[in-house]
Write a protein that holds these residues in place. Structure first.
Motif, PDB file in Angstrom:
ATOM      1  N   LYS A 164       0.880  -1.373   0.015  1.00 32.93           N
ATOM      2  CA  LYS A 164       0.083  -0.232   0.100  1.00 32.93           C
ATOM      3  C   LYS A 164       1.075   1.330   0.032  1.00 32.93           C
ATOM      4  O   LYS A 164       2.012   1.130   0.275  1.00 32.93           O
ATOM      5  CB  LYS A 164      -1.056  -0.120   1.243  1.00 32.93           C
ATOM      6  CG  LYS A 164      -1.882  -1.113   1.186  1.00 32.93           C
ATOM      7  CD  LYS A 164      -3.055  -1.004   0.296  1.00 32.93           C
ATOM      8  CE  LYS A 164      -3.824   0.079   0.479  1.00 32.93           C
ATOM      9  NZ  LYS A 164      -5.007   0.104  -0.339  1.00 32.93           N
ATOM     10  N   PRO A 165       0.354   2.338  -0.466  1.00 26.99           N
ATOM     11  CA  PRO A 165       1.294   3.745  -0.457  1.00 26.99           C
ATOM     12  C   PRO A 165       1.534   3.992   0.782  1.00 26.99           C
ATOM     13  O   PRO A 165       0.975   3.622   1.867  1.00 26.99           O
ATOM     14  CB  PRO A 165       0.198   4.687  -1.068  1.00 26.99           C
ATOM     15  CG  PRO A 165      -0.925   3.956  -1.613  1.00 26.99           C
ATOM     16  CD  PRO A 165      -1.068   2.741  -0.975  1.00 26.99           C
ATOM     17  N   PRO A 166       2.780   4.711   1.134  1.00 24.44           N
ATOM     18  CA  PRO A 166       3.073   5.247   2.256  1.00 24.44           C
ATOM     19  C   PRO A 166       2.264   6.331   2.863  1.00 24.44           C
ATOM     20  O   PRO A 166       1.305   6.715   2.442  1.00 24.44           O
ATOM     21  CB  PRO A 166       4.659   5.882   2.092  1.00 24.44           C
ATOM     22  CG  PRO A 166       4.613   6.167   0.591  1.00 24.44           C
ATOM     23  CD  PRO A 166       3.597   5.251   0.075  1.00 24.44           C
ATOM     24  N   ALA A 167       2.412   6.260   4.488  1.00 28.92           N
ATOM     25  CA  ALA A 167       1.456   7.234   5.045  1.00 28.92           C
ATOM     26  C   ALA A 167       1.269   8.530   4.687  1.00 28.92           C
ATOM     27  O   ALA A 167       0.198   9.240   4.578  1.00 28.92           O
ATOM     28  CB  ALA A 167       1.864   6.901   6.658  1.00 28.92           C
ATOM     29  N   LYS A 168       2.469   9.135   4.104  1.00 26.12           N
ATOM     30  CA  LYS A 168       2.536  10.555   3.549  1.00 26.12           C
ATOM     31  C   LYS A 168       1.497  10.791   2.341  1.00 26.12           C
ATOM     32  O   LYS A 168       0.967  11.709   2.261  1.00 26.12           O
ATOM     33  CB  LYS A 168       3.961  10.881   3.181  1.00 26.12           C
ATOM     34  CG  LYS A 168       4.575  10.019   2.090  1.00 26.12           C
ATOM     35  CD  LYS A 168       5.904  10.596   1.698  1.00 26.12           C
ATOM     36  CE  LYS A 168       6.327   9.753   0.321  1.00 26.12           C
ATOM     37  NZ  LYS A 168       7.624  10.433   0.205  1.00 26.12           N
TER      38      LYS A 168
END
Length: 566
Positions: free
Chosen positions: A456-460
C-alpha cells in the motif's frame, strides 16, 4: 423425481418457461441462497449457459446431511457445477480470530443454520457438496468453480484448521476446476463434455495430469516441500500471482504425493462486447420471492457492476487471484441500459446505490503494455504504463445521474486515494457529487513498514489525501468525512504499530469502526508471510498469533478510540 405436487423451495430451473424438468444438461449447486442478479457468480454462469442453449437447474444451500433431498433432483446429462458461493466458506463462516460467525449475509434472514442447527454453508463447502452429490451421480463429471475453488486450487493454508491442505481438486475428488471468472471456461467445458472430448488444456482450468504431461508447465514447490519448509508457500504464491495475466502467464503444476495438479494459464479477459453481452442477459433481480430477506441482495439490488479486476495487487487481497490484476470493463451504453432496467423495478425509488467494481475509480484505467508479471502497478508508486482515466468514470456517473428516472447516484465500492491524487479534478467531481457524506477509503494502516508489507502507499500519501479532501470540503462547503478501512494484526505488525494507528486517527480527528483483524485467506502473499514468518525478501517478521479471547491489537485500538469519545 420432481413433480408439481412436490416442489423444492431451493431448486430453480432455466429456461424459466419450464417449471420442473425431469432431466437437465447441467446442475449448478451453490452455498448461497440463489439470487438472480449479476453481482452473483452462480447467476452469471447459469444465464451464460442458458444463453448457450443448455438447460440448467440451480440448487441452493442443499441440506447435505439429508440424503433424501437428492431424490428431488433431475437427471443430469453433462455435468454438475459446484461452488461454495460468492465467498470462501471458511472465511464466510469464521472471523479472523476463528470465532464462528452468527450471521450469513448470503442466507435468508441472515440465518446460517438449518432448523436442526447445522450450517447451511458447511466449512469447505465445495468438498462437502461434491461428496454429497456423488452419492447419487456416480458417473457425472463434477466441475468446481467460484472463489473457494480458485483460491484453493493448489496446496494452501487453512487458518481455521491451522494447516496446509492439499489442492481442493484432490480433497474433493472432483474432475476439474474452473478458476477465475468462469464464463469462457465453463462454456468450453460444457462443449467438450457434450462432444465427448477430453478436458485437458482448457485455459482457466485445473485438472490432474500424468508426469509425462508436465512439459511447458512451470513447476511449483510440491505439497511435501511446503509441509517441510513453510517458506516454500511464499515461493508458490508468488509464482501463482506472477502468472495471472493471460498474455504473459505460463501454465503451472504441483506434485502432491502420486498426484500432479496442473493449472493451465488464465482465460483471456472478456472483451468489452463480451462483457456487455454477459450483463445484458435476462437476470430478474427481484427473483425469487425471498430475495428481500437476504442481506447481500438488499445491499446490491440497485447497484451496477461497471468493471472487474484490480491493479492494486495488495498482499492481503484475493481479487487479483480471482478477477485478475487487469481491468476489464463494460461500455457506457451497457451500464446505462442496466440502470434503465433497474429503474423499471417497483421497489426503485430513484437511487443507484453503487456503480463500480473492486475499486470504483479504476473503471477506465488501462495498462499500456497489457500487463506483466511484476505486481507493481500502483506500489510503491503508480507505474508509468498505467494510464488512469478517472474523468471517464466521472462522466459516466453524470450521465447516469442525468437520466430522468434517477435522483441520486452513489459510489460505495470505495476509491483508491493514490489514484485520486493523480487526477484531482476528476476526483473532486466524484467526491462532491457521488458520495453520501462519507467517503470510503482503504489506507489499511498508517505505519510505513506495515504498508510496505501490504503493498500500500506510504502514510505520507494518505496525509496528502486528507489535505486534498479538506480543501474540497472547504471549497464546496461540504460537511463530509472520510471513512477509512483498516486491518489489524497483519504480518509484521506489533502492539506498537496498533498504537501508531490509534495515534494517527486521533491526530487527524478521524473516527472509524471499520477495522478488522487480518484473516489469512488462501493464496495471498500476506497469508504466505503469516505461515512462513518471513516477508517476500525472506527476512523474519513478527507474526501475531491471536485468538478470540486474546487479541491485543484490537483491544489497544478500541481503548484509544474509546478514550477519544470520553
Amino acid at each position: 423425481m420432481i413433480s408439481d405436487d412436490n416442489p423444492a423451495d431451493n431448486l430453480f430451473f432455466l429456461p424459466e418457461t419450464k417449471k420442473y424438468l425431469q432431466t437437465v444438461d447441467i446442475l449448478l449447486v451453490t452455498g448461497d441462497a440463489y439470487l438472480d442478479h449479476p453481482s452473483f457468480g452462480i447467476a452469471i454462469i447459469a444465464r451464460v449457459l442458458e444463453n448457450e442453449g443448455y438447460s440448467v437447474a440451480i440448487w441452493s444451500q442443499p441440506d447435505y446431511r439429508n440424503v433424501q433431498t437428492l431424490h428431488i433432483l433431475p437427471e443430469v446429462r453433462l455435468f454438475i457445477g459446484i461452488t461454495a458461493g460468492n465467498i470462501d466458506s471458511v472465511v464466510n463462516n469464521y472471523t479472523g480470530t476463528r470465532s464462528r460467525r452468527k450471521t450469513d449475509d448470503f442466507s435468508i434472514d441472515a440465518n446460517p443454520l438449518f432448523p436442526d442447527g447445522h450450517q447451511k454453508r458447511p466449512d469447505r463447502a465445495t468438498i462437502v457438496y461434491t461428496s454429497f452429490l456423488k452419492q447419487r451421480y456416480k458417473n457425472i463429471p463434477i466441475v468446481l468453480g467460484g472463489l473457494e475453488a480458485s483460491l484453493r486450487r493448489f496446496a494452501h493454508y487453512d487458518y481455521v484448521q491451522d494447516k496446509i491442505r492439499h489442492s481442493i481438486l484432490i480433497d474433493s475428488k472432483a474432475d476439474i476446476i474452473s478458476y477465475g471468472m468462469g464464463e469462457k471456461s465453463m462454456t468450453e467445458i460444457a462443449h467438450r463434455i457434450k462432444t465427448h472430448q477430453n478436458l485437458k488444456g482448457i485455459e482457466g482450468t485445473v485438472i490432474k495430469i500424468k508426469p509425462e504431461e508436465c512439459n511447458n508447465l512451470l513447476r511449483l514447490p510440491s505439497y511435501e516441500e511446503i509441509i517441510d519448509n513453510k517458506e516454500k508457500l511464499l515461493t508458490a504464491t508468488s509464482l501463482i500471482e506472477a502468472n495471472m495475466v493471460h498474455e504473459t502467464a505460463s501454465g503451472l503444476y504441483q506434485q502432491d504425493g502420486n498426484n500432479i495438479v496442473a493449472s493451465f494459464r488464465p482465460q483471456p479477459l472478456l472483451t468489452q462486447d463480451e462483457m456487455d453481452a454477459v450483463y445484458s442477459l435476462p437476470y430478474r433481480r427481484n427473483y425469487p420471492e425471498y430475495c428481500e430477506r437476504v442481506p447481500a441482495w438488499k445491499m446490491i439490488q440497485h447497484s451496477v457492476t461497471s468493471h472487474r479486476g484490480c491493479f492494486g495487487r495488495c498482499s492481503f487481497c484475493a481479487i487479483a487471484s480471482h478477477q485478475g490484476p487487469i481491468i476489464s470493463r463494460r461500455s457506457e451504453k451497457s451500464i446505462i441500459a442496466e440502470v434503465k432496467k433497474i429503474a423499471e423495478l417497483k421497489n426503485f425509488h430513484g437511487t443507484i446505490t453503487d456503480v463500480g467494481g473492486p475499486t470504483a475509480n479504476m473503471y477506465a484505467s488501462v495498462c499500456k503494455v497489457g500487463g506483466c508479471k511484476d505486481p507493481k502497478c500502483l506500489f510503491p508508486s503508480p507505474c508509468s504504463n498505467l494510464q488512469m482515466n478517472q474523468k471517464s468514470y466521472a462522466d459516466l456517473l453524470f450521465k447516469i445521474k442525468g437520466l430522468p428516472e434517477v435522483k441520486h447516484v452513489f459510489v460505495n465500492s470505495g476509491i483508491r486515494y493514490d489514484m485520486a491524487l493523480e487526477e484531482q479534478a476528476a476526483a473532486e467531481k466524484i467526491i462532491c457529487n457521488f458520495t453520501s457524506g462519507h467517503l470510503k477509503i482503504a489506507p489499511e494502516h498508517f505505519c510505513d513498514d506495515i504498508l510496505q508489507l501490504m503493498r500500500k502507499p506510504p502514510a505520507k500519501e494518505f496525509i496528502r489525501f486528507i489535505d486534498f479532501f479538506e480543501q474540497i470540503k472547504k471549497k464546496n462547503h461540504l460537511n463530509f468525512y472520510i471513512l477509512p478501512y483498516l486491518i489489524l494484526s497483519h504480518p509484521g505488525s506489533t502492539n506498537d504499530s496498533a498504537r501508531a494507528v490509534g495515534n494517527f486517527l486521533l491526530k487527524y480527528n478521524i473516527s472509524t469502526r471499520q477495522y478488522q483483524d487480518f484473516t489469512p485467506t488462501p493464496q495471498t502473499i500476506s497469508t504466505a508471510m503469516f505461515v512462513s514468518g518471513k516477508n517476500v525478501q525472506r527476512k523474519n517478521i513478527h507474526i501475531v498469533h491471536y485468538s478470540a479471547a486474546n487479541n491485543p491489537q484490537r483491544k489497544i485500538l478500541e481503548n484509544m478510540l474509546r478514550y477519544k469519545k470520553q
